[in-house]
Design an enzyme around this catalytic site. Structure first.
Site, PDB file in Angstrom:
ATOM      1  N   ASP A   1      37.521  37.051  44.751  1.00 20.72           N
ATOM      2  CA  ASP A   1      38.879  37.463  44.399  1.00 20.72           C
ATOM      3  C   ASP A   1      39.100  38.954  44.713  1.00 20.72           C
ATOM      4  OD1 ASP A   1      41.414  37.208  43.317  1.00 20.72           O
ATOM      5  OD2 ASP A   1      40.737  36.363  41.417  1.00 20.72           O
TER       6      ASP A   1
ATOM      7  N   ASP B   1      48.683  31.549  43.007  1.00 21.40           N
ATOM      8  CA  ASP B   1      48.463  31.328  41.572  1.00 21.40           C
ATOM      9  C   ASP B   1      49.539  30.414  40.998  1.00 21.40           C
ATOM     10  OD1 ASP B   1      46.131  32.668  41.168  1.00 21.40           O
ATOM     11  OD2 ASP B   1      47.045  34.512  40.415  1.00 21.40           O
TER      12      ASP B   1
HETATM   13  C1  DGJ Z   1      43.433  35.679  40.139  1.00 15.70           C
HETATM   14  C2  DGJ Z   1      43.195  34.333  40.743  1.00 15.70           C
HETATM   15  O1  DGJ Z   1      44.187  34.014  41.654  1.00 15.70           O
HETATM   16  C3  DGJ Z   1      43.093  33.304  39.621  1.00 15.70           C
HETATM   17  O2  DGJ Z   1      42.936  32.027  40.159  1.00 15.70           O
HETATM   18  C4  DGJ Z   1      41.946  33.680  38.750  1.00 15.70           C
HETATM   19  O3  DGJ Z   1      40.751  33.583  39.458  1.00 15.70           O
HETATM   20  C5  DGJ Z   1      42.120  35.072  38.200  1.00 15.70           C
HETATM   21  N1  DGJ Z   1      42.353  36.029  39.247  1.00 15.70           N
HETATM   22  C6  DGJ Z   1      40.916  35.499  37.403  1.00 15.70           C
HETATM   23  O4  DGJ Z   1      40.973  36.810  37.003  1.00 15.70           O
END
Ligand code: DGJ
Length: 698
Positions: free
Chosen positions: A453, A521
């Site tokens: 991430d 997301d």
């Molecule tokens: C952002 C990601 O897009 C989510 O799926 C998740 O992993 C969060 N970060 C976790 O902090």
């Protein structure tokens, strides 16, 4: 294949349906000749003999005709290359030589054409490679002189489109939770510039554009360009005065300095890929998809497993026992890969602490990750974890030990976003730390999958003590790529997902070293249809992760939707499940098991088949179709049905016109190329309904 004229001055690259031609003039100008339908070398040579444009006051004879416009001389278009030395600025090159790299099977298929120029010790090599109908271009700059050369700007390529009226520009714009939204608008005179000033690819634009004058989804000419770079970038689309269009793109968001090349140092730009298709937007997308599956995505022939991800189920509040309970339920519905998201390491019980400390949290995982990984493996699934290696919370052991390892400007505030700072990956000590931590992690537990991430943009990109600090923009990305490459080589069984707060890092560069991407997301299944529609313009379903989460949607909008709708929407990509399965009823789990089983049946078609976007998500009914060999599948989602009108008919695509196809769901047999399925999708009614139809040639 590559054809070269006898005089060694005209080059023609050809794919199955298209050609790209260029020519070196007597004055060492590298001129663009053709990009479009396939032509013969004789045609390219005839184009090379075309008379020069007549003199026009206040116009440059070179503008709009050059392959790679440099700064300096009679040029007024946007330069692809801006160079400064201690003495002067600009480039005046001399052609040195060309060479052809090795192609496949002894021929020139896939061979790289390299054209080498020199400007007083600065070697400039333009690279061209045809892969299918996609032309890959990049440039290498090597300082062979004695002094320093500053690359103020070094784009990967300039693409020239023919004189035509009425150009339309398509782009994928967005923001967090609303990525990859497709728009198309007339291109007006001047320039349209898209890009990222954020240090990562960004949610705001995918590095892709398409240009057409009158194309539809199914027919017409489309030009497309996509950049393979995961840092700041810029693509400028210019409508020139004479109805030509030039598209220039590369790393970096402006022209204020990219890198300083000392003697012997070199820089290779990212790849800027381009294609021409006369199959409309659908045909262009299928060419992009085939190209990425064949030449970009690692192991693309291997289908991606159905995963469970814990984020929306448990957020930061995780424990070994609770994850194990989720894992049992996930295995029960047929999940193949169980991924523990954020919260398993350091003091990471919220987003305020722990980033940077990549060891399991001793309260949550007293014996490390291995016991959970073993349980997951025992349930017949693979095991994955979340990491965000490029970041650090100020409240972490790493930051306390190395406050100078972050990007910062001396004497200035260190801007925190999501309570975190960006590590300066351009530093070798940071690179080594991350390599050591991640290598140890992957060696210490049976980990098969890493979700990588990146949750904030660059803001204070300084590097105290470094003579040329702005190099960190490029060097961060180079270090990220090197780290991923090194980890992949050392742990070949581990697959990687690129995530950046959803779809903030999706581009051909990261896709060449990751196995799938987190699309957004936003897991609302209705919003996802538009996001996926945009995404599919360039990238294939094989990398497009999509989860089924809880209803009503907890993260974003509270919208309620049926499990059926959520599954059919997510089955258009790499299916995942992200809901709190411990709260799902036995009936819901049983239904989910059936959908997962169905997905596994159609998975080869979705992940390896050809995509036909039958209906866009803008109307009441949206539908996508995948075709692989004798089989096809349609995923149809009904947003709304108004005034009792019947669901529109859908005409299937890409089938054998001479064959008959039997529908598994209805038992009906259809003949002919034009397959009008009355009442498709069967029984769709009301709002947010969905259906899957499978057909097989008989
Ligand atoms: C952002 C990601 O897009 C989510 O799926 C998740 O992993 C969060 N970060 C976790 O902090």
């Amino acid at each position: 294949m590559v054809d070269i004229a006898e005089n060694g001055r005209t080059w023609l690259l050809s794919g199955p349906t298209s050609s790209y031609a260029l020519h070196l003039s007597e004055a060492h100008e590298l001129l663009h000749l053709h990009w479009g339908p396939r032509i013969a070398l004789a045609d390219a040579e005839a184009l090379a003999r075309s008379p020069l444009p007549a003199y026009r006051p206040f116009e440059s004879p070179l503008d709009g005709r050059e392959e790679y416009p440099v700064e300096g001389g009679p040029r007024f278009v946007r330069p692809a290359l801006c160079v400064r030395t201690d003495e002067r600025r600009g480039t005046e090159w001399r052609f040195v030589s060309y060479e052809l790299g090795a192609g496949t099977e002894g021929g020139t298929d896939g061979a790289e054409l390299r054209l080498r120029f020199d400007d007083d010790g600065l070697a400039i090599t333009l690279h061209y490679r045809m892969r299918g109908d996609v032309v890959e271009r990049r440039v290498t700059l090597e300082n062979g002189g004695r002094g320093r050369v500053e690359l103020l700007r070094a784009d990967a390529a300039t693409w020239t489109l023919p004189d035509r009226d009425g150009w339309q520009l398509s782009q994928l714009h967005g923001r967090w939770a609303a990525e990859s939204l497709l728009t198309r608008a007339p291109l007006t005179h001047g320039e349209k510039v898209i890009g990222s000033r954020r240090g990562h690819t960004g949610h705001q634009h995918l590095p892709w554009v398409a240009l057409d004058t009158d194309a539809t989804e199914e027919r017409g000419e489309v030009y497309g360009c996509a950049l393979g770079w995961s840092g700041s970038w810029r693509i400028a689309v210019a409508q020139l005065p004479d109805a030509r269009v030039q598209i220039t793109g590369g790393a970096g968001h402006d022209d204020s300095g990219l890198l300083l090349l000392g003697p012997g140092e070199s820089y290779t730009t990212p790849v800027f890929a381009g294609l021409w298709s006369d199959g409309g937007f659908g045909g262009a997308s299928r060419t992009w998809h085939a190209y990425q599956r064949a030449h970009v995505i690692p192991d693309a022939e291997r289908d991606r497993p159905v995963l469970f991800n814990s984020w929306e189920a448990t957020f930061f509040d995780i424990s070994e026992e609770q994850q194990a309970a989720l894992a049992r339920r996930a295995a029960g519905i047929g999940v193949e890969l169980f991924v523990v998201d954020d919260g398993w390491f350091g003091a990471r019980t919220s987003d305020r602490a722990g980033l940077g400390d990549w060891t399991p949290n001793p309260d949550r995982f007293p014996h490390g990750l291995k016991p959970l990984a073993d349980q997951v493996r025992g349930l017949g699934m693979r095991f994955g974890i979340w990491v965000e290696p490029e970041m650090v919370n100020p409240d972490s052991d790493l930051y306390r030990a190395h406050p100078d390892w972050v990007q910062y400007q001396p004497g200035r505030r260190r801007t925190e976003l999501r309570n975190q700072l960006v590590l300066n990956l351009a530093r070798e000590d940071v690179q080594e730390y991350l390599w050591e931590r991640l290598d140890t992690l992957l060696s210490g537990a049976p980990i098969d999958y890493v979700k990588w991430d990146f949750n904030r943009c660059f803001t204070d990109a300084g590097w105290p003590g470094e003579p040329y600090p702005q190099r960190l923009w490029v060097d961060h990305v180079r270090a990220l790529y090197a780290l991923l490459d090194r980890l992949r080589a050392a742990h070949p069984r581990v697959a990687f997902e690129s995530c950046s707060g959803g779809g903030g890092r999706i581009d051909l560069g990261v896709l060449s070293r990751t196995d799938q991407v987190w699309t957004s997301d936003n897991t609302d299944p209705l919003d996802r249809l538009a996001i996926q529609h945009g995404f599919s313009q360039i990238h294939p379903a094989r990398v497009m992760a999509a989860w089924v989460t809880d209803s009503p949607n907890t993260q974003l909008n509270g919208r309620a939707s049926s499990l059926r709708f959520r599954f059919v929407s997510a089955m258009a990509g790499v299916l995942g499940v992200g809901g709190d399965l411990t709260e799902w009823t036995e009936e819901e789990l049983a239904e989910a098991r059936e959908w997962v089983a169905l997905y596994k049946e159609i998975r080869p078609l979705v992940q390896r088949g050809e995509l036909y976007r039958l209906r866009p998500p803008t109307g009441g009914l949206s539908a996508v179709q995948y075709v692989l060999g004798a089989e096809t599948v349609v995923l149809a989602c009904l947003r709304t049905q108004s005034y009792g009108e019947p669901v529109p008919r859908v005409r299937l695509r890409g089938l054998d016109p001479t064959a008959s196809y039997e529908c598994r769901e209805t038992g009906e047999v259809h003949r002919g190329a034009v397959l009008l399925h009355h009442g498709l999708p069967t029984g769709l009614r009301g709002d947010l309904d969905a259906a899957v139809l499978r057909l097989c040639r008989i």
